[in-house]
Design an enzyme around this catalytic site. Sequence first.
Site, mmCIF file in Angstrom:
data_model
loop_
_atom_site.group_PDB
_atom_site.id
_atom_site.type_symbol
_atom_site.label_atom_id
_atom_site.label_comp_id
_atom_site.label_asym_id
_atom_site.label_seq_id
_atom_site.Cartn_x
_atom_site.Cartn_y
_atom_site.Cartn_z
ATOM 1 N N LYS A 49 36.046 30.438 40.010
ATOM 2 C CA LYS A 49 36.673 31.743 39.760
ATOM 3 C C LYS A 49 35.676 32.706 39.118
ATOM 4 C CE LYS A 49 41.272 29.746 39.483
ATOM 5 N NZ LYS A 49 42.273 29.087 38.642
ATOM 6 N N GLN A 93 44.268 28.008 32.803
ATOM 7 C CA GLN A 93 44.087 26.972 33.828
ATOM 8 C C GLN A 93 45.032 25.797 33.534
ATOM 9 O OE1 GLN A 93 41.935 27.396 36.518
ATOM 10 N NE2 GLN A 93 42.948 25.562 37.295
ATOM 11 N N ASP A 116 48.576 35.295 37.792
ATOM 12 C CA ASP A 116 49.085 34.128 38.525
ATOM 13 C C ASP A 116 50.538 34.341 38.968
ATOM 14 O OD1 ASP A 116 47.207 32.136 38.938
ATOM 15 O OD2 ASP A 116 47.385 31.315 36.906
#
Length: 276
Positions: A49, A93, A116
Site C-alpha cells: 500500500k 490493517q 475501507d
Amino acid sequence: MAIILDGKALAAQVKREVAEQVATSGLVPGLAVIIVGENSASRIYVNAKKKDCEACGIASFEFALDADAGEAKLLELIAELNARDDVHGILVQLPLPAGYSEQAVIQAISPKKDVDAFHFENVGKITTGDFIFLPCTPAGVMEILEHYGIDPAGKHCVVVGRSNIVGKPQALLLLHKHATVTICHSRTPDLGAITRQADILVAAVGKAGLITADMVKPDAVVIDVAINRMDDGKICGDVDYDAVAEVASHITPVPGGIGPMTRAVLLRNTLKATQL
Ligand code: NDP
C-alpha cells in the site's frame, strides 16, 4: 477456454488515473496506515500500500504499534489522526492481535476518513446506495465486471462467503446493479447445487480448491476473491483455476485478479476522501 479478467492490468490503469488526478488537483492526499503487532501477511500488504501511494503522489504515514500497546493507545492514535489536516484516509490493517476489539477500533475512525468503508455510517450508506466510499474488495470486483462489459442486471449472482468486509457488501453492490443475489456460507447444504445456478459466481471463503469445475455452470463468470497461502509460499484462490477455466466464460486469476483491484480502489478512496 475462459477469458481472463486481468485485474493487474486494470489496476495499473486505475492507478495511472489516480496519479493524474492527484497531479492536476494540486492536492496532497495523505493515507495513514496503522499496523499492530507482527503479522507477515499484514506487513506485505502494508508495504504494498505504501508503494502504491508513492507511485500516485499520495503521502503515506505508517504507524507500527507493538501487539501489547493496548486498545487505549490505538484509539488515542486514531483520535490524533482524525484531527490531522494532512491525513485524509485512515486504515487499520486487520486482523488485530488478540485483546483488541476490531469493531471498537473501526468505529473510532472518522467516517469521512474511513477509506475501507467499514464504519457503521458507511455500511449504512452502502446498504441504501447513498455511499461516499465503497469497500475496496467488492468495489474492485464491480469495477472489473464493468470494465469487461459484464452487466449483473437480471443475472443470478451467487456470492460464497458472508463476511462484513467482502461477502455481504459484495451481495449488496450486485443487488444495486439489479442482479438476483444468493449468499452462501458454511451452513449452506449442497453448495454445488446453488453455485451451479450462478451466471456470476463470486468465491470469497479462503479455502483452496473449494470451487471445482462441476460446481460451475457452463459459461458462467467466475470471480475468485480469496487469497490462500500454500505451504510452498505460493498463493491461490478458492477456485480450482485450470479446470474451472475450461467451463467458465470469464475468470479472475489469483494472483493478478481482485487483489490488485482492491489496492487500486483504496487509492481512489483516498483521493475521494481528500476531495471531501
Ligand atoms: P472470512 O473468514 O471472514 O469469511 C469467510 C466466509 O466463508 C464466511 O462467511 C464463512 O461462512 C464462509 N465459509 C467458510 N467455509 C465455507 C464452506 N465450506 N462453504 C461455504 N462457505 C464457507 O473471510 P473474508 O471474507 O475476510 O475473506 C475471504 C477470502 O477473501 C479470504 O481468502 C481472504 O484472504 C480473501 N480476501 C481477499 C482480499 C483481496 O484483496 N483480494 C481482501 C479481503 C479478503 P460462515 O459465515 O458461516 O462462517
